[in-house]
Motif scaffolding. Structure first.
Motif, short mmCIF file in Angstrom:
data_model
loop_
_atom_site.label_atom_id
_atom_site.label_comp_id
_atom_site.label_asym_id
_atom_site.label_seq_id
_atom_site.Cartn_x
_atom_site.Cartn_y
_atom_site.Cartn_z
N GLY A 234 5.10 5.41 6.22
CA GLY A 234 6.25 5.15 5.35
C GLY A 234 6.22 6.00 4.09
O GLY A 234 7.26 6.51 3.64
N ALA A 235 5.04 6.16 3.49
CA ALA A 235 4.93 7.00 2.30
C ALA A 235 5.27 8.46 2.62
O ALA A 235 5.93 9.14 1.83
N GLY B 91 -5.62 1.00 2.85
CA GLY B 91 -4.64 0.70 3.90
C GLY B 91 -3.77 1.86 4.28
O GLY B 91 -2.76 1.67 4.98
N TRP B 92 -4.13 3.09 3.87
CA TRP B 92 -3.33 4.26 4.24
C TRP B 92 -3.82 4.88 5.54
O TRP B 92 -3.04 5.55 6.23
N LEU B 93 -5.09 4.69 5.87
CA LEU B 93 -5.66 5.18 7.11
C LEU B 93 -6.25 4.02 7.89
O LEU B 93 -6.64 3.01 7.30
N LYS B 94 -6.35 4.20 9.19
CA LYS B 94 -7.04 3.25 10.06
C LYS B 94 -8.16 4.00 10.77
O LYS B 94 -7.99 5.15 11.18
N ARG B 95 -9.29 3.32 10.91
CA ARG B 95 -10.45 3.92 11.58
C ARG B 95 -10.83 3.03 12.75
O ARG B 95 -11.07 1.82 12.57
N PRO C 266 0.80 -1.24 0.00
CA PRO C 266 0.00 0.00 0.00
C PRO C 266 0.82 1.27 0.00
O PRO C 266 0.38 2.29 -0.52
N MET C 267 2.05 1.23 0.54
CA MET C 267 2.87 2.44 0.56
C MET C 267 3.27 2.84 -0.85
O MET C 267 3.12 4.01 -1.24
N LEU C 268 3.75 1.88 -1.66
CA LEU C 268 4.10 2.20 -3.04
C LEU C 268 2.86 2.50 -3.87
O LEU C 268 2.91 3.32 -4.79
N ASP C 269 1.75 1.87 -3.54
CA ASP C 269 0.50 2.16 -4.24
C ASP C 269 0.09 3.61 -4.01
O ASP C 269 -0.40 4.29 -4.93
#
Length: 499
Positions: free
Chosen positions: A114-115, A93-97, A20-23
């Motif tokens: 990481g991004a 997958g960049w945020l968590k709720r 998800p970071m590279l995405d």
């Protein structure tokens, strides 16, 4: 170059780009996503309420569009409301709720952190090859070699060489009384190296937290799907939940690092060193943003440690609660109902139209069981209750409820005044309670006597006194307390005291 080598390398690259970071960094709207994550989620505010995050992102979108961004030929901006954008970021997958203290909040995931780190390094100052960075590498390699070398003699030789070097430096300082100055350029390089190392910490802490939460989800999922005997389930999952930090590679690494950064004296020493660095004249040459980063290093470490420990405690509590309330039959029934609901949605969605109304279920279906009552009769009593007996205000009811009240202070004062005095002019409280009439020998009256004695001045003795109290219903109870004697207040007023 062999075909197997190319295929293996390409498969590895495909797996890496599914991260998800590279995405995030590869997406069309990556600049906007990185900007929003960096502005909304700061080091001082790692968790933001859902409503606040939506409002801030909406306001930022409005400002960017007003400035001309998003138009043809300019930097693209996403379409849709902030609520839809945040939901998409959660799915990616960049945020968590999750819920924190009863409030739904967003938090940047480890992939999002990481991004942000990658974007910050690329967009900021270029990392240079410096003496400080090379020395850090050489020190790390040397320490690794020392830990890996089992030869005792070589380790002794290295320690002797280090002792001689340190001794020579101490002798030079004592002889000259001066410390060799270090140039500002070298100090700036070392400060940049420290900032480079510190920027890696938030992503590391976030990865540890997410690995712990993943273990929690795996354990709960396995437990809900388990059909083995309850005793076997308890033994296995209690063993995993007992020390969840040992269940993941990241957790084990953090447990080792916690021995260094988790102690208050180490954090205090780090904060003192940072204050010393920021007070040096060379620190004025650093940009304001880098000075703030240096100042926040200790606080960032403390916050990361607290988040990891909180995740560990939460996971242990969830696993323990799930094990305690584990019911395989009930869990299978709930899972079956949820699958039926999802299947119904899948059948209904292809045939439904946009904004098609759905008829709600007005009442729950009645169970088709013959012997259960389906209607409740006789809710209204056949006759009204008997009216209360009228009595005048201030009148005492027939039952003496006063007997169950507090101490009879006035009667107790009179009883103590009529008791004979000892040779030293005191009255034994225990003997006074025993000689009182039965209506004045309740447990609360014993407390009243001790209160009166304390108010008039009392003397404690070494003996243990036992008395028997009588409640208004006739039950008796024995009490033991340290002996207490009350002084004669009239005698104290007439005489002299040592005070």
């Amino acid at each position: 170059m062999s075909t197997a080598t190319v295929e293996g390398a390409y498969e590895g690259a495909l797996r890496a780009f599914k991260n998800p970071m590279l995405d995030l960094l590869h997406g069309t709207y990556a600049p906007f996503v990185v900007t929003m994550l960096a502005l909304v989620f700061t080091a001082q505010r790692s968790q933001v309420p859902v409503a606040d995050a939506h409002a801030e992102i909406d306001a930022a979108l409005g400002r960017l569009r007003a400035a001309g961004y998003g138009e043809e030929g300019n930097a693209p901006l996403p379409v849709g409301s902030s609520r839809d954008l945040c939901r998409g970021w959660v799915r990616s997958g960049w945020l968590k709720r999750h819920v924190q203290d009863g409030v739904e909040v967003y938090q940047v995931s480890a992939h999002g952190v990481g991004a942000l780190e990658v974007a910050g390094r690329v967009g900021g100052a270029r990392t240079r090859v410096s003496e400080s960075r090379v020395r850090t590498l050489l020190d790390a390699v040397e320490e690794l070699a020392q830990d890996a070398d089992p030869d005792v003699l070589s380790r002794i030789a290295r320690l002797d060489a280090e002792i001689k070097e340190r001794t020579a430096e101490v002798d030079r300082l004592e002889r000259t009384g001066a410390v060799e100055p270090v140039g500002d350029d070298q100090l700036l390089e070392e400060a940049e190296n420290v900032l480079h190392l510190a920027r890696e910490l938030p992503a590391d802490f976030a990865r540890v937290v997410e690995s712990i939460k993943q273990v929690q989800r795996d354990v709960v999922t396995d437990l809900r799907q388990d059909v083995r005997p309850t005793g076997e389930v308890l033994r296995e999952y209690l063993a995993r939940g007992k020390d969840i930090m040992e269940s993941t590679r990241e957790g084990r690494a953090f447990a080792g690092a916690l021995a260094l950064i988790g102690r208050a004296e180490h954090i205090d020493q780090l904060a003192g060193n940072l204050r010393l660095i920021l007070g040096h004249p060379f620190a004025e040459q650093l940009p304001a943003a880098q000075r703030r980063e240096l100042h926040e290093i200790a606080r960032r470490i403390e916050r990361g440690v607290r988040e990891v420990l909180h995740a560990q405690q939460t996971a242990s509590h969830v696993i323990t609660t799930q094990i305690r309330n584990h019911d395989p039959l009930r869990d299978r029934e709930v899972d079956g109902l949820l699958r039926d609901v999802m299947s119904g949605f899948q059948r209904w969605m292809p045939t439904s139209r946009h904004k098609q109304p759905v008829e709600p279920m007005r009442r729950l279906p009645v169970a088709d069981v013959g012997h259960l009552r389906q209607k409740a009769d006789g809710l209204r009593p056949p006759a009204p209750p008997t009216p209360l007996e009228a009595w005048e205000m201030g009148a005492v009811p027939d039952d003496d409820s006063r007997a169950w009240g507090g101490p009879h202070y006035a009667d107790l004062e009179k009883h103590l005044a009529g008791r004979p005095r000892e040779d030293d002019g005191t009255v034994d409280v225990g003997a006074a309670f025993r000689s009182a009439p039965e209506r004045m020998r309740r447990p609360v009256d014993l407390l009243g006597l001790l209160e009166i004695a304390h108010r008039h001045g009392m003397v404690e003795t070494d003996e243990v006194v036992t008395v028997e109290a009588v409640r208004p219903d006739g039950t008796r109870r024995r009490f033991a307390f340290g002996g207490v004697a009350m002084r004669d207040e009239h005698e104290d007023e007439g005489g002299t005291t040592d005070d």
